[in-house]
Design an enzyme around this catalytic site. Sequence first.
Site, mmCIF file in Angstrom:
data_model
loop_
_atom_site.group_PDB
_atom_site.id
_atom_site.type_symbol
_atom_site.label_atom_id
_atom_site.label_comp_id
_atom_site.label_asym_id
_atom_site.label_seq_id
_atom_site.Cartn_x
_atom_site.Cartn_y
_atom_site.Cartn_z
ATOM 1 N N ASP A 217 66.160 98.046 54.715
ATOM 2 C CA ASP A 217 67.512 98.218 55.239
ATOM 3 C C ASP A 217 67.777 99.778 55.479
ATOM 4 O O ASP A 217 67.858 100.317 54.634
ATOM 5 C CB ASP A 217 68.552 97.843 54.280
ATOM 6 C CG ASP A 217 69.772 97.443 54.674
ATOM 7 O OD1 ASP A 217 70.752 96.574 54.031
ATOM 8 O OD2 ASP A 217 70.151 98.339 55.518
ATOM 9 N N GLU B 118 67.894 95.636 59.498
ATOM 10 C CA GLU B 118 67.137 94.999 58.369
ATOM 11 C C GLU B 118 66.098 94.406 58.528
ATOM 12 O O GLU B 118 66.200 93.726 59.805
ATOM 13 C CB GLU B 118 68.084 94.708 57.226
ATOM 14 C CG GLU B 118 68.902 93.513 57.687
ATOM 15 C CD GLU B 118 70.064 92.930 56.773
ATOM 16 O OE1 GLU B 118 69.325 92.250 55.764
ATOM 17 O OE2 GLU B 118 70.876 93.306 56.583
HETATM 18 P P1 TTP Z 1 74.980 97.467 56.793
HETATM 19 O O1 TTP Z 1 73.550 97.512 56.515
HETATM 20 O O2 TTP Z 1 75.852 96.282 56.207
HETATM 21 O O3 TTP Z 1 75.821 98.880 56.386
HETATM 22 P P2 TTP Z 1 75.096 100.144 56.523
HETATM 23 O O4 TTP Z 1 73.832 100.135 57.013
HETATM 24 O O5 TTP Z 1 76.252 100.895 57.666
HETATM 25 O O6 TTP Z 1 75.313 100.689 55.161
HETATM 26 P P3 TTP Z 1 74.188 100.584 53.972
HETATM 27 O O7 TTP Z 1 73.790 102.008 53.451
HETATM 28 O O8 TTP Z 1 75.179 100.077 52.951
HETATM 29 O O9 TTP Z 1 73.141 99.649 54.323
HETATM 30 O O10 TTP Z 1 75.001 97.328 58.315
HETATM 31 C C1 TTP Z 1 74.163 97.739 59.294
HETATM 32 C C2 TTP Z 1 75.145 98.092 60.413
HETATM 33 O O11 TTP Z 1 75.793 97.166 61.145
HETATM 34 C C3 TTP Z 1 76.151 99.404 60.148
HETATM 35 O O12 TTP Z 1 75.733 100.559 60.142
HETATM 36 C C4 TTP Z 1 77.304 99.132 61.087
HETATM 37 C C5 TTP Z 1 77.175 97.479 61.744
HETATM 38 N N1 TTP Z 1 78.179 96.853 60.966
HETATM 39 C C6 TTP Z 1 79.397 96.682 61.601
HETATM 40 O O13 TTP Z 1 79.579 97.138 62.817
HETATM 41 N N2 TTP Z 1 80.442 95.976 61.056
HETATM 42 C C7 TTP Z 1 80.164 95.585 59.725
HETATM 43 O O14 TTP Z 1 81.181 94.825 59.082
HETATM 44 C C8 TTP Z 1 79.094 95.804 58.967
HETATM 45 C C9 TTP Z 1 78.878 95.460 57.484
HETATM 46 C C10 TTP Z 1 78.111 96.486 59.774
HETATM 47 CA CA CA Z 2 71.878 99.157 56.488
#
Ligand code: TTP
Ligand code: CA
Length: 359
Positions: free
Chosen positions: A6, A107
């Site tokens: 991820d 991911e």
């Molecule tokens: P995530 O993997 O949930 O979050 P992240 O990569 O930003 O942070 P983390 O370090 O906790 O993994 O989501 C991946 C991408 O998907 C994120 O960068 C932006 C997008 N996204 C949205 O557009 N809306 C949302 O509500 C979420 C959760 C993610």
């Molecule tokens: Ca992420």
Amino acid sequence: MVGHLDLDYFYAQVEELENPSLRDLPVLVCVYSGRTGDSGVVSTANYRARELGVRSGIPIAFAKKRLAGTEAAFIRVDREKYEGYSERVMEILRENVDLMEQTGIDEAFFEITKRSGGSFETGTEIASRIKAQILERERLTCSVGIAPTKISAKLASDFKKPDGLTVVRPSELASFMEPMPVEKLYGIGEKTAKALQGIDVVTIGDLARKDVPQLDDLFGQKMAVYLHSSANGEDDEPVQERGQATQISRIITLKRDSRNPEEILAQLAPALEDVHRKVTGEGLFFRSISVIGVLSDLSIRTRTKTLEAPTSDSSTLNRAASELLGALVSELGDLRRVGIKVADFEESKEQSSLSEFLR
Ligand code: TTP
Ligand code: CA
């Protein structure tokens, strides 16, 4: 041996990478709905911003209030750019694993049973190499979990973030999972967690000690079996390669509610282009075209046209979109959001040009 990768604060990390002056600031990547200056939501935020109480899904206006008096960067989301990084990262992963299953833009699960020969030491080396290559070639950090099952691999990638590498050997599986709250298990939302609390189940360990009949009454047989086996680290779902996309769509919010097809089409044009670019980029041919209308009460209506033969032709797409949109507004009146979707893909060029030829 299963892994889960991820990328860390993905959209925001890409923005930092392309503009290093952002690094010390709270960075918020936002989807502006285009209505008023601040309407829309935060897609994601870097860790700086998260420390200040900003996270995915909150309204932009709310984030601004939270950060009042702090210098912060609000950046418009650029999905195409992130897709480019995503594709290259997934390519690096693919080169290093037996099998992979991408489950989101940032991911993927992967399997390395063969490559590691079953050794978790070798598995750890493979994971380190993947992380190093992604950092070297794309300058992005990610978090990786290596474990005996998909569920435990996902828990492991989430265990240490950012830039984490967590390895859970079969002998450590129970002690790794037991202390975690049940909400960490995939598929357990607030409602299920509450119901579990009612029978004194708070941690995965508590859940693992309940047997199926005890859970059956509350959740039904299927869910009970799932809960029991996943809490015990006995999920055996394989890593499965995914096929190509089954649909490609884009949706936009209109500057103001409208029933005027020309006004709407003018705003929909970039979305149409985007969909067309994606279709041709993947070498696809679609047979069905839909226009999606969202009304002011947020109810959704769709009109679909099925073509006689698959095509990737942009004028066919635009013509159908215009027809369907005309029909939709004359039936429904004002729209608030409008989307375009193509589906029913066929891949073979020969076949489609032949059927086009025969037509
Ligand atoms: P995530 O993997 O949930 O979050 P992240 O990569 O930003 O942070 P983390 O370090 O906790 O993994 O989501 C991946 C991408 O998907 C994120 O960068 C932006 C997008 N996204 C949205 O557009 N809306 C949302 O509500 C979420 C959760 C993610
Ligand atoms: Ca992420």
